[in-house]
Write a protein that holds these residues in place. Structure first.
Motif, PDB file in Angstrom:
ATOM      1  N   ASP A   3       7.229  18.086  18.466  1.00  0.00           N
ATOM      2  CA  ASP A   3       6.123  18.667  17.700  1.00  0.00           C
ATOM      3  C   ASP A   3       5.770  20.087  18.153  1.00  0.00           C
ATOM      4  OD1 ASP A   3       5.173  17.730  20.138  1.00  0.00           O
ATOM      5  OD2 ASP A   3       3.195  17.246  19.341  1.00  0.00           O
ATOM      6  N   VAL A   4       6.570  20.658  19.063  1.00  0.00           N
ATOM      7  CA  VAL A   4       6.371  22.027  19.524  1.00  0.00           C
ATOM      8  C   VAL A   4       7.538  22.872  19.039  1.00  0.00           C
ATOM      9  CG1 VAL A   4       6.216  23.539  21.553  1.00  0.00           C
ATOM     10  CG2 VAL A   4       5.014  21.341  21.532  1.00  0.00           C
ATOM     11  N   VAL A   5       7.215  23.982  18.382  1.00  0.00           N
ATOM     12  CA  VAL A   5       8.229  24.879  17.830  1.00  0.00           C
ATOM     13  C   VAL A   5       8.349  26.105  18.726  1.00  0.00           C
ATOM     14  CG1 VAL A   5       8.829  26.311  15.836  1.00  0.00           C
ATOM     15  CG2 VAL A   5       7.716  24.093  15.491  1.00  0.00           C
ATOM     16  N   VAL A   6       9.584  26.477  19.049  1.00  0.00           N
ATOM     17  CA  VAL A   6       9.842  27.698  19.807  1.00  0.00           C
ATOM     18  C   VAL A   6      10.416  28.724  18.841  1.00  0.00           C
ATOM     19  CG1 VAL A   6      11.250  28.754  21.627  1.00  0.00           C
ATOM     20  CG2 VAL A   6      10.175  26.519  22.006  1.00  0.00           C
ATOM     21  N   GLU A   7       9.729  29.866  18.757  1.00  0.00           N
ATOM     22  CA  GLU A   7      10.148  30.911  17.825  1.00  0.00           C
ATOM     23  C   GLU A   7       9.684  32.268  18.339  1.00  0.00           C
ATOM     24  OE1 GLU A   7       8.353  29.709  14.168  1.00  0.00           O
ATOM     25  OE2 GLU A   7       6.329  29.905  14.928  1.00  0.00           O
TER      26      GLU A   7
END
Length: 181
Positions: A3-7
């Motif tokens: 549920d954590v997005v790295v961008e």
């Protein structure tokens, strides 16, 4: 964490959120945050600076990393160079990508977010290696960096106004991935 997005992160726009993460992860005072804010904003104007953030689905920043190609004229390099020279490792300052800051909120540590952040940013580097400084303590952070292939290059390194000594660490790129990633 799925549920954590790295961008990519607009560090100038979200500098205060990033520094709030750093303050909790690293234990900074309000005065230290104010000084670091100016440093981060100055860094953001340098060529090649990149930042990535880890955000929840609600948009909360829970971790970030930023770095840049090393330049021997930058303050950090001028401080660590004599220590690296003493250990025969000052060549690490050339053709290296510096991890300037990497922080994850304590509640999100140990979940692979830091690994995702550092591997994503170093994958963008054209340089063959990466360097960073970490507190010169046997800590979970140092074990984490070692698990990524970083080795100690010089320690103890004393930064002006920092009461705790640091270690300069370096690793060849690309950083290793656990099986299945």
């Amino acid at each position: 964490m799925d549920d954590v997005v790295v961008e990519p992160l607009d560090l100038v726009r979200r500098v205060d959120e990033a520094l709030a993460v750093q303050a909790l992860a690293f234990g900074l005072t309000d005065d230290e945050i104010a000084v670091r804010r100016q440093i981060v904003l100055r860094h953001c104007k340098l060529p090649g600076v990149r930042a990535f953030g880890a955000t929840t689905q609600e948009g909360r920043l829970v971790g970030f990393v930023y770095g840049m190609p090393n330049d021997r004229a930058h303050w950090w390099s001028t401080v660590v160079e004599p220590y690296l020279r003493r250990t025969g490792n000052d060549h690490w300052l050339d053709s290296s990508f510096v991890i300037v800051e990497l922080h994850v909120l304590p509640a999100y540590q140990g979940k692979g977010i830091g690994r995702r952040l550092i591997t994503v940013i170093t994958d963008t580097a054209d340089e063959p290696r990466t360097i960073l400084s970490a507190l010169d303590l046997e800590s979970s952070a140092r074990r984490f960096y070692r698990s990524l292939g970083y080795q100690d290059l010089a320690h103890p390194v004393h930064f002006p106004s920092a009461p705790t000594p640091y270690t300069v660490m370096g690793a060849p790129l690309p950083l290793p991935r656990p099986r299945g990633i």
